[in-house]
Design an enzyme around this catalytic site. Structure first.
Site, PDB file in Angstrom:
ATOM      1  N   ASP A   1       0.603  -1.082  -0.046  1.00 43.36           N
ATOM      2  CA  ASP A   1      -0.016  -0.406   0.365  1.00 43.36           C
ATOM      3  C   ASP A   1       0.929   0.939   0.109  1.00 43.36           C
ATOM      4  O   ASP A   1       1.606   1.211   0.147  1.00 43.36           O
ATOM      5  CB  ASP A   1      -1.091  -0.371   1.228  1.00 43.36           C
ATOM      6  CG  ASP A   1      -0.231  -0.494   2.475  1.00 43.36           C
ATOM      7  OD1 ASP A   1       0.646  -0.480   2.823  1.00 43.36           O
ATOM      8  OD2 ASP A   1      -0.939  -0.846   3.203  1.00 43.36           O
TER       9      ASP A   1
ATOM     10  N   HIS B   1      -7.229  -4.706   9.692  1.00 45.95           N
ATOM     11  CA  HIS B   1      -7.647  -4.232   8.682  1.00 45.95           C
ATOM     12  C   HIS B   1      -5.908  -4.849   8.372  1.00 45.95           C
ATOM     13  O   HIS B   1      -5.468  -5.267   9.029  1.00 45.95           O
ATOM     14  CB  HIS B   1      -7.436  -3.020   8.321  1.00 45.95           C
ATOM     15  CG  HIS B   1      -6.401  -2.173   8.487  1.00 45.95           C
ATOM     16  ND1 HIS B   1      -6.036  -0.847   8.754  1.00 45.95           N
ATOM     17  CD2 HIS B   1      -4.947  -2.199   8.425  1.00 45.95           C
ATOM     18  CE1 HIS B   1      -5.167  -0.392   9.023  1.00 45.95           C
ATOM     19  NE2 HIS B   1      -4.175  -0.957   9.042  1.00 45.95           N
TER      20      HIS B   1
ATOM     21  N   GLU C   1      -9.660  -1.437   4.946  1.00 45.30           N
ATOM     22  CA  GLU C   1     -10.511  -1.860   5.560  1.00 45.30           C
ATOM     23  C   GLU C   1     -11.935  -2.338   6.286  1.00 45.30           C
ATOM     24  O   GLU C   1     -12.198  -2.758   5.166  1.00 45.30           O
ATOM     25  CB  GLU C   1     -10.624   0.154   6.450  1.00 45.30           C
ATOM     26  CG  GLU C   1      -9.700   1.016   6.045  1.00 45.30           C
ATOM     27  CD  GLU C   1      -9.261   1.173   7.448  1.00 45.30           C
ATOM     28  OE1 GLU C   1      -8.982   0.040   8.045  1.00 45.30           O
ATOM     29  OE2 GLU C   1      -8.348   2.792   7.425  1.00 45.30           O
TER      30      GLU C   1
HETATM   31  C1  GLP Z   1      -0.606   0.309   9.265  1.00 41.58           C
HETATM   32  C2  GLP Z   1      -0.410  -0.409   7.646  1.00 41.58           C
HETATM   33  C3  GLP Z   1      -1.202  -1.842   7.593  1.00 41.58           C
HETATM   34  C4  GLP Z   1      -0.561  -1.758   9.279  1.00 41.58           C
HETATM   35  C5  GLP Z   1      -1.198  -1.817   9.710  1.00 41.58           C
HETATM   36  C6  GLP Z   1      -0.745  -2.269  11.462  1.00 41.58           C
HETATM   37  O1  GLP Z   1      -2.304   1.141   8.270  1.00 41.58           O
HETATM   38  N1  GLP Z   1      -1.198  -0.022   5.880  1.00 41.58           N
HETATM   39  O2  GLP Z   1      -0.212  -2.664   6.518  1.00 41.58           O
HETATM   40  O3  GLP Z   1       0.343  -3.841   8.913  1.00 41.58           O
HETATM   41  O4  GLP Z   1      -1.159  -0.122   9.535  1.00 41.58           O
HETATM   42  O5  GLP Z   1       0.943  -1.019  11.578  1.00 41.58           O
HETATM   43  P1  GLP Z   1       1.216  -0.919  12.701  1.00 41.58           P
HETATM   44  O6  GLP Z   1       2.446  -1.914  12.688  1.00 41.58           O
HETATM   45  O7  GLP Z   1       2.008   0.616  12.612  1.00 41.58           O
HETATM   46  O8  GLP Z   1       0.709  -1.792  13.692  1.00 41.58           O
END
Ligand code: GLP
Length: 245
Positions: free
Chosen positions: A68, A139, A144
């Site tokens: 993404d 997600h 989402e």
């Molecule tokens: C983000 C990303 C995801 C990620 C998730 C968790 O928004 N788009 O790919 O896995 O949220 O993030 P984190 O590892 O910082 O908790």
């Protein structure tokens, strides 16, 4: 099939997940990796860099596709996922940057960005291993909670909960983009193998529901129960609700 590994700490989670990727890189030096951003995989990328520095693996023949990217952030913006990947992995190993793919968040032509991204994955031969984190709302990528599982790469409106969660990395919540390009649930599920990592108690409820609850687009990660080859590596915090769900 879901294979669950519970690690004692964040570092242990990172090492165990990195070992899985290191073995793949050794067996298949030309592999196609699906990569993730977020705070969770930083330790894993550090471990991969260490394996590379120790001469255990090379990225010279590897191709990567990132899940993404925020819409509207230039590639050199400190919170763009292009920047993240260069900082944490690409500029620290021998990967050919031409073989790395992150959706172009600065291109407003949604159809062009999404169809090109899917075509590039297809032409590369499909993803061998897709690395995933998980949001506290369940997600994956930026898929989402909703009423359908979106199939292909698409542009999403981020939920308020994700904007709030990710605002910790921006100067202010108003600086967080409200839209992002993300690989679809189909894009993720077409990967031959999936490696999901999660740490901390803040992820425990989403992890337990995703692995043990009903498969529903209200919790996008629950779709992984239908994938034939998923490994989940959790630290103790993220695993704390798993056995009692
Ligand atoms: C983000 C990303 C995801 C990620 C998730 C968790 O928004 N788009 O790919 O896995 O949220 O993030 P984190 O590892 O910082 O908790």
């Amino acid at each position: 099939m879901l294979n669950i590994i519970i690690a004692a700490t964040y570092d242990d989670m990172s090492r165990r997940a990195a070992n899985i990727m290191t073995e793949l890189l050794q067996e298949q030096p030309h592999c196609i990796l699906g990569l993730a951003t977020g705070t969770t995989p930083i330790g894993l990328y550090d471990e991969l860099v260490r394996s590379y520095t120790d001469g255990e693996i090379s990225f010279a023949d590897v191709t990567t596709f990132n899940l993404d990217e925020y819409c509207g952030l230039p590639q050199d913006h400190p919170q763009s996922y292009h920047h993240f990947m260069r900082e944490h992995l690409f500029c620290r190993v021998d990967i050919n940057l031409a073989n790395t793919h992150v959706p172009d968040g600065m291109n407003p032509d949604v159809d062009a960005v999404c169809s090109e991204f899917e075509a590039e994955i297809y032409e590369a031969g499909g993803i061998d291993l897709q690395l995933l984190g998980i949001g506290s709302n369940g997600h994956i990528g930026f898929n989402e909670p909703g009423y359908v599982f979106p199939n292909n790469t698409h542009c999403v409106q981020l939920t308020q909960s994700t904007i709030k969660a990710n605002s910790r990395l921006f100067n202010s919540i108003n600086d967080v983009p409200t839209e992002a390009y993300t690989a679809g649930i189909g894009t993720i599920m077409r990967a031959r193998r999936i490696l999901l990592i999660a740490n901390g108690a803040g992820k425990a409820a989403a992890v337990a529901a995703a692995l043990n609850g009903p498969v529903t687009p209200q919790l996008p990660a629950s779709i992984l129960q239908f994938h034939p080859d998923v490994t989940v590596v959790l630290d103790e915090g993220a695993a704390q609700d798993y056995f009692t769900f």
